[in-house]
Design a protein around this motif. Sequence first.
Motif, PDB file in Angstrom:
ATOM      1  N   GLU A 290      -2.152 -13.812   0.580  1.00 24.39           N
ATOM      2  CA  GLU A 290      -2.044 -12.344   0.682  1.00 24.39           C
ATOM      3  C   GLU A 290      -1.462 -11.955   2.033  1.00 24.39           C
ATOM      4  O   GLU A 290      -0.557 -11.105   2.116  1.00 24.39           O
ATOM      5  CB  GLU A 290      -3.412 -11.701   0.504  1.00 24.39           C
ATOM      6  CG  GLU A 290      -3.379 -10.188   0.685  1.00 24.39           C
ATOM      7  CD  GLU A 290      -4.753  -9.558   0.844  1.00 24.39           C
ATOM      8  OE1 GLU A 290      -4.809  -8.353   1.180  1.00 24.39           O
ATOM      9  OE2 GLU A 290      -5.770 -10.250   0.654  1.00 24.39           O
ATOM     10  N   PHE A 291      -1.968 -12.578   3.091  1.00 24.34           N
ATOM     11  CA  PHE A 291      -1.489 -12.263   4.437  1.00 24.34           C
ATOM     12  C   PHE A 291      -0.007 -12.591   4.572  1.00 24.34           C
ATOM     13  O   PHE A 291       0.777 -11.771   5.072  1.00 24.34           O
ATOM     14  CB  PHE A 291      -2.300 -13.055   5.464  1.00 24.34           C
ATOM     15  CG  PHE A 291      -1.837 -12.854   6.881  1.00 24.34           C
ATOM     16  CD1 PHE A 291      -2.141 -11.697   7.567  1.00 24.34           C
ATOM     17  CD2 PHE A 291      -1.075 -13.824   7.524  1.00 24.34           C
ATOM     18  CE1 PHE A 291      -1.709 -11.498   8.872  1.00 24.34           C
ATOM     19  CE2 PHE A 291      -0.637 -13.638   8.833  1.00 24.34           C
ATOM     20  CZ  PHE A 291      -0.952 -12.463   9.505  1.00 24.34           C
ATOM     21  N   GLY A 292       0.396 -13.788   4.133  1.00 20.39           N
ATOM     22  CA  GLY A 292       1.795 -14.183   4.252  1.00 20.39           C
ATOM     23  C   GLY A 292       2.723 -13.261   3.480  1.00 20.39           C
ATOM     24  O   GLY A 292       3.774 -12.830   3.993  1.00 20.39           O
ATOM     25  N   ALA A 293       2.366 -12.942   2.244  1.00 20.23           N
ATOM     26  CA  ALA A 293       3.214 -12.073   1.418  1.00 20.23           C
ATOM     27  C   ALA A 293       3.291 -10.663   1.994  1.00 20.23           C
ATOM     28  O   ALA A 293       4.353 -10.021   1.972  1.00 20.23           O
ATOM     29  CB  ALA A 293       2.667 -12.028  -0.011  1.00 20.23           C
TER      30      ALA A 293
ATOM     31  N   ALA B 127       5.900  -7.388  -1.734  1.00 18.48           N
ATOM     32  CA  ALA B 127       4.752  -6.480  -1.797  1.00 18.48           C
ATOM     33  C   ALA B 127       3.947  -6.719  -3.074  1.00 18.48           C
ATOM     34  O   ALA B 127       2.704  -6.695  -3.058  1.00 18.48           O
ATOM     35  CB  ALA B 127       5.221  -5.035  -1.714  1.00 18.48           C
ATOM     36  N   LYS B 128       4.651  -6.951  -4.170  1.00 20.38           N
ATOM     37  CA  LYS B 128       3.977  -7.231  -5.439  1.00 20.38           C
ATOM     38  C   LYS B 128       3.202  -8.547  -5.348  1.00 20.38           C
ATOM     39  O   LYS B 128       2.074  -8.657  -5.853  1.00 20.38           O
ATOM     40  CB  LYS B 128       5.011  -7.292  -6.565  1.00 20.38           C
ATOM     41  CG  LYS B 128       4.420  -7.508  -7.951  1.00 20.38           C
ATOM     42  CD  LYS B 128       5.509  -7.515  -9.018  1.00 20.38           C
ATOM     43  CE  LYS B 128       4.921  -7.788 -10.399  1.00 20.38           C
ATOM     44  NZ  LYS B 128       5.997  -7.825 -11.437  1.00 20.38           N
TER      45      LYS B 128
ATOM     46  N   ASP C   8      -2.989  -4.517   6.504  1.00 22.46           N
ATOM     47  CA  ASP C   8      -1.550  -4.247   6.434  1.00 22.46           C
ATOM     48  C   ASP C   8      -1.077  -3.951   5.020  1.00 22.46           C
ATOM     49  O   ASP C   8      -0.077  -3.242   4.824  1.00 22.46           O
ATOM     50  CB  ASP C   8      -0.774  -5.442   6.988  1.00 22.46           C
ATOM     51  CG  ASP C   8      -0.608  -5.380   8.496  1.00 22.46           C
ATOM     52  OD1 ASP C   8      -0.926  -4.327   9.087  1.00 22.46           O
ATOM     53  OD2 ASP C   8      -0.161  -6.374   9.096  1.00 22.46           O
ATOM     54  N   LEU C   9      -1.779  -4.459   4.026  1.00 20.59           N
ATOM     55  CA  LEU C   9      -1.384  -4.206   2.644  1.00 20.59           C
ATOM     56  C   LEU C   9      -1.755  -2.791   2.198  1.00 20.59           C
ATOM     57  O   LEU C   9      -1.004  -2.157   1.440  1.00 20.59           O
ATOM     58  CB  LEU C   9      -2.043  -5.241   1.717  1.00 20.59           C
ATOM     59  CG  LEU C   9      -1.793  -5.090   0.217  1.00 20.59           C
ATOM     60  CD1 LEU C   9      -0.288  -5.137  -0.096  1.00 20.59           C
ATOM     61  CD2 LEU C   9      -2.539  -6.171  -0.567  1.00 20.59           C
TER      62      LEU C   9
ATOM     63  N   ALA D 254       1.904  -3.397  -8.802  1.00 20.89           N
ATOM     64  CA  ALA D 254       0.766  -3.852  -7.992  1.00 20.89           C
ATOM     65  C   ALA D 254      -0.465  -4.086  -8.859  1.00 20.89           C
ATOM     66  O   ALA D 254      -0.787  -3.272  -9.723  1.00 20.89           O
ATOM     67  CB  ALA D 254       0.454  -2.840  -6.904  1.00 20.89           C
ATOM     68  N   GLU D 255      -1.149  -5.175  -8.615  1.00 22.24           N
ATOM     69  CA  GLU D 255      -2.331  -5.547  -9.393  1.00 22.24           C
ATOM     70  C   GLU D 255      -3.643  -5.090  -8.746  1.00 22.24           C
ATOM     71  O   GLU D 255      -4.725  -5.314  -9.303  1.00 22.24           O
ATOM     72  CB  GLU D 255      -2.365  -7.061  -9.601  1.00 22.24           C
ATOM     73  CG  GLU D 255      -1.189  -7.590 -10.406  1.00 22.24           C
ATOM     74  CD  GLU D 255      -1.203  -9.104 -10.525  1.00 22.24           C
ATOM     75  OE1 GLU D 255      -2.290  -9.682 -10.719  1.00 22.24           O
ATOM     76  OE2 GLU D 255      -0.126  -9.716 -10.415  1.00 22.24           O
TER      77      GLU D 255
END
Length: 619
Positions: free
Chosen positions: A370-373, A392-393, A423-424, A435-436
């Motif tokens: 999640e952090f990397g994406a 982002a997705k 950040d997300l 987005a899920e």
Amino acid sequence: MRIRRAALVAAVLSGVVVAPAQAQAAPTGQIRLDQIGFGTAEAKHAYVLGGAANTKFTVVDSRGRTVLTGKTGASTGSWSDKFPSVAPIDFSALKTAGTYRIKVGSATSTAFKVDSLNKLFQPVANSTVEFFQAQRDGASVIPGRLDRKPAHLTDRNAMVYEEPVFKGEGGDEIAAPLKPTGKKVDLEGGWFDAGDFVKFTHASSYSTASMLLALRNKHNEALYQEAKFGLKWLDKAYDEKTGVLYAQVGIGTGSEEFGFVGDHDVWRLPEADDKLDVKQGDSQYYIKYRPVFAANKAGEKISPNLVGRVAGSFALAAQIEASRNPRLACEYLNKAAKLFALAKTENPGELVTAFPHAYYPEGSWTDDMEFGATQLALAAKALNDKRYNQFAKAAAHWAKEFLATADPDTLNVYNISALGHADLAPLLKKGVSGAEVTEAQVVGDIKRQLQQGATAAQSSPFRTAANVETWDVGSRTFGFITTAALYQKLTGSKEYQTFGTQQRGFALGTNAWGTSLIVGVGAKFPECPHHQAANLSGSINGGAKVLVGAVINGPNDATLFEDLGEMPEGSVACTKPYTKEFDSAKSVFADDLRSWPSSEPAIDFTATGVLGFSLIANG
């Protein structure tokens, strides 16, 4: 000096450098508070160790004039048989800038300041960056207070070895000789991980990412240079051509059976390693010619925890360089995207952190993805790259996967979900196609982590969220400090502001021992850190040099201190026995060179401090 920090959940759970105190006896009085100070508008709390309720307290200024009086509150609990009560002091009414002390009976606190958060805590943030300068390896060292010298230049042509085989109850006993692959790489540079000289991509990438987040919040030239130093080494650790990510330089564990010593078996200055006259088969061969271990082989996928945090570091660098050097920023973005695609997300197995895995037993990885994406998405946005929604997705997907794990952990080197969530959430608020998860879900999980800490703190005499009777108290305390600051910045809510201030207080002196957990910061701080370079440089026993900015673990399980053994061979003996008076039956803090579970600093501890205090100082 072995770094073996279990991934336990804790809730189940102006900073001026001063000379170390000379007295060996216990400090006079038992008033405990944040030794740096408080923002003018903040809630302000102190505690009287062994104090009674409804006792008069007085706050006096630097001229001795009384500026506030009040009564102590009901006991917050028992600390130990010697100190069966802890009486709280609420002096939040003090809002005028100045230098003060608190008096209760014959006890007087250390001096503290009331001022703007920037004036108080930017110097603390600067000190934590100085620790990283002291941890530098390779040719580009900064001499600093420890008079550091270039070291481990042999890492420029280091042999890569097959993954070592371990056995034993702790999973850290060498079970077979090391096997060279015949390939050599340049991994000179980087930071030592802790008080020893091994280098890990796992902790280094967490530290680099934390620095870059702080830098993105507020530019600081010393921080910028240090973050670039970390990025340079990560760039070496990731071989884009082969797709191999190198995870470790050096080996901590030696083997009497196979005739070699490990890094943790020899106490010395780092530059001494280059002067060794050894050949293959000598016991200290791996001290000079340090083995390198890879996280994967060419063509194979890579442990997703490493991928997420290393790719996230490159993507953060792209964000920071987007306006000043767009070409370099694009290179970082593309490097991050290429690495991110190599994550082994199907049946990842035991995560790669260190060899042995027992040194850093991480089990969480969806938070890293999640952090990397998320950082890739922000970098793409900054560079107007068409892959923005794709990243982002993906970030939202991995956030969903993380939430599904119901992982109860909080911010530390093993779990960086709070950093990804913070950040997300703004991206989700603006809308991410497909987005899920929702903004409310990720913000809610940050709040869940803080509430978990706040609930645990209510049963602690000093309102400490992290469990002082087990591992990683310092690590998770700084994690709570940082998460509280992130939450307030993200939401504008001050719901956990006082909680964050209380955790900051614990780290800076509001604990039974009355010590800061940051070397060189506060009126009383650790003087005997388990750190070879500091110990042998003359920075111990009241000398002029200190390992400024180093965050130590702090108190720990009392059973770990039943027999500290002898001082390491070749070390300068150092112990400060004042701490014993304030130990409890289950929690001990030992300001002692031998007590690595308590006094060893680490880059991941300190990196969280870099980010947390930068956020506090700069909003």
